[in-house]
Design an enzyme around this catalytic site. Structure first.
Site, mmCIF file in Angstrom:
data_model
loop_
_atom_site.group_PDB
_atom_site.id
_atom_site.type_symbol
_atom_site.label_atom_id
_atom_site.label_comp_id
_atom_site.label_asym_id
_atom_site.label_seq_id
_atom_site.Cartn_x
_atom_site.Cartn_y
_atom_site.Cartn_z
ATOM 1 N N LYS A 52 0.838 -1.204 0.000
ATOM 2 C CA LYS A 52 0.000 0.000 0.000
ATOM 3 C C LYS A 52 0.873 1.254 0.000
ATOM 4 O O LYS A 52 0.603 2.225 -0.714
ATOM 5 C CB LYS A 52 -0.954 -0.019 1.209
ATOM 6 C CG LYS A 52 -2.063 -1.055 1.050
ATOM 7 C CD LYS A 52 -2.890 -1.300 2.305
ATOM 8 C CE LYS A 52 -3.876 -2.448 2.049
ATOM 9 N NZ LYS A 52 -4.671 -2.874 3.198
ATOM 10 N N GLN A 96 -5.079 -2.035 9.310
ATOM 11 C CA GLN A 96 -4.941 -3.348 8.687
ATOM 12 C C GLN A 96 -5.528 -4.430 9.587
ATOM 13 O O GLN A 96 -5.244 -4.490 10.781
ATOM 14 C CB GLN A 96 -3.447 -3.623 8.397
ATOM 15 C CG GLN A 96 -3.181 -4.871 7.587
ATOM 16 C CD GLN A 96 -3.723 -4.809 6.159
ATOM 17 O OE1 GLN A 96 -3.824 -3.743 5.557
ATOM 18 N NE2 GLN A 96 -4.094 -5.951 5.613
ATOM 19 N N ASP A 119 -11.388 2.188 3.457
ATOM 20 C CA ASP A 119 -11.676 0.752 3.333
ATOM 21 C C ASP A 119 -13.172 0.507 3.096
ATOM 22 O O ASP A 119 -13.557 -0.580 2.659
ATOM 23 C CB ASP A 119 -11.303 0.025 4.640
ATOM 24 C CG ASP A 119 -9.943 -0.664 4.561
ATOM 25 O OD1 ASP A 119 -9.552 -1.081 3.460
ATOM 26 O OD2 ASP A 119 -9.302 -0.802 5.621
HETATM 27 N N1 GUN Z 1 -7.057 -7.362 5.644
HETATM 28 C C1 GUN Z 1 -7.308 -8.079 4.511
HETATM 29 N N2 GUN Z 1 -7.844 -7.282 3.567
HETATM 30 C C2 GUN Z 1 -7.944 -6.048 4.108
HETATM 31 C C3 GUN Z 1 -8.411 -4.803 3.611
HETATM 32 O O1 GUN Z 1 -8.887 -4.663 2.471
HETATM 33 N N3 GUN Z 1 -8.337 -3.762 4.482
HETATM 34 C C4 GUN Z 1 -7.848 -3.878 5.750
HETATM 35 N N4 GUN Z 1 -7.833 -2.793 6.529
HETATM 36 N N5 GUN Z 1 -7.411 -5.019 6.233
HETATM 37 C C5 GUN Z 1 -7.446 -6.103 5.410
#
Ligand code: GUN
Length: 290
Positions: A52, A96, A119
């Site tokens: 990211k 996350q 998200d």
């Molecule tokens: N863990 C797995 N996929 C995601 C996601 O798209 N966003 C976040 N914050 N955590 C994740």
């Protein structure tokens, strides 16, 4: 079978975003800014967050990685979220998941300002998605819709089976596919661990979207000839022949399923890069809204 190339599609999207950022900067505005909070040192999460940050740099966004110790208390994390909510220099942020077991994920999601929830996980944004209102759409389902859009895959009137009902993927995916949009307008069934006659149900699917986190769960006998199969699964399996010590395995038995499909994604270069591109799209949207 045509492979849906998430890698090249996501590159296109990143280029489009980078062009927007160039315009934003030329107009004298600051660049979009994404923050990511990582609690603990889970290997897969470390990887996702590193991607990211790298993606942000590539399109010209600012990014901030907030690392917090595995032993961080729930309150310390909530305090950090309050800080990010109030920080005018940050357009959007993500925490996350998964979080360490002693932290209540729902409490954390509820604490995020909906306007910064890139998200699309918080109730206000999930609600807006259900109502068809503009919002931040959860990155993986949005990335899959983008693949359908960019490959002009017909979804209207098709039987779509979504395997998995998670808040992050399965549930929003089903909502998006059932809406009166293009792509969308499909007849959607959500299947899960308690579903009866699962193989038969999957065989009825013109479009099968698999997000259950069980390696190679979908086998050839579960797939209709000519189906579109989207594999969201990505499980790390130890593999001493790899430098990393592991390889990613999907939820679909690719080798045996591929010849039955019209379109399909592979575990690498499929849904993953599209998810990453979607987060960038949401961050740009957050910046535009402010
Ligand atoms: N863990 C797995 N996929 C995601 C996601 O798209 N966003 C976040 N914050 N955590 C994740």
């Amino acid at each position: 079978m045509q492979l849906l190339d998430g890698k090249s599609c996501s590159e296109q999207i990143r280029q489009e975003i980078a062009q927007q950022v160039t315009k934003i900067k030329a107009a004298g505005q600051r660049a979009p800014h994404l923050a990511a909070v990582l609690v603990g040192t889970d290997g897969a999460s470390e990887n996702y967050v590193a991607f990211k940050v790298k993606d942000c740099a590539e399109v010209g966004f600012e990014s901030t990685l907030v690392r917090m110790d595995e032993s961080t208390t729930e309150q310390q994390l909530l305090d950090k979220i309050a800080e990010l909510n109030a920080d005018a220099s940050i357009d959007g942020f993500i925490v996350q998941l998964p979080l360490p077991a002693h932290i209540d994920e729902n409490k954390v999601i509820l604490a995020i300002d909906p306007d910064k929830d890139v998200d699309g996980f918080c109730p206000e944004n999930v609600g807006k998605l259900s109502l068809g209102l503009p919002t931040f759409i959860s990155a993986t389902p949005n990335g899959i819709m983008e693949l359908f859009r960019r490959y002009s895959i017909e979804t209207e009137g098709k039987n779509c089976v979504v395997l998995g009902r998670s808040n992050i993927v399965g549930t929003p995916m089903a909502v998006l596919m059932s809406r009166n949009t293009n792509p969308g307008n499909a007849t959607v069934t959500i299947a899960h661990s308690r579903t009866k006659n699962l193989a038969e149900l999957c065989r009825s699917a013109d479009i099968l979207i698999v997000a259950i986190g069980k390696t190679e769960f979908v086998t050839a006998d579960m797939v209709k000839q000519g189906a579109v199969v989207i594999d969201v699964g990505q499980t790390r399996v130890p593999d001493s022949s790899k430098k990393s010590g592991f390889r990613n395995v999907g939820d679909v038995d690719f080798d045996n399923v591929k010849d039955k499909c019209s379109y399909m994604t592979y575990v690498t270069g499929g849904v993953g890069p599209m998810t990453r591109a979607s987060l960038l799209q949401n961050t740009l949207k957050a910046h535009q809204r402010r």
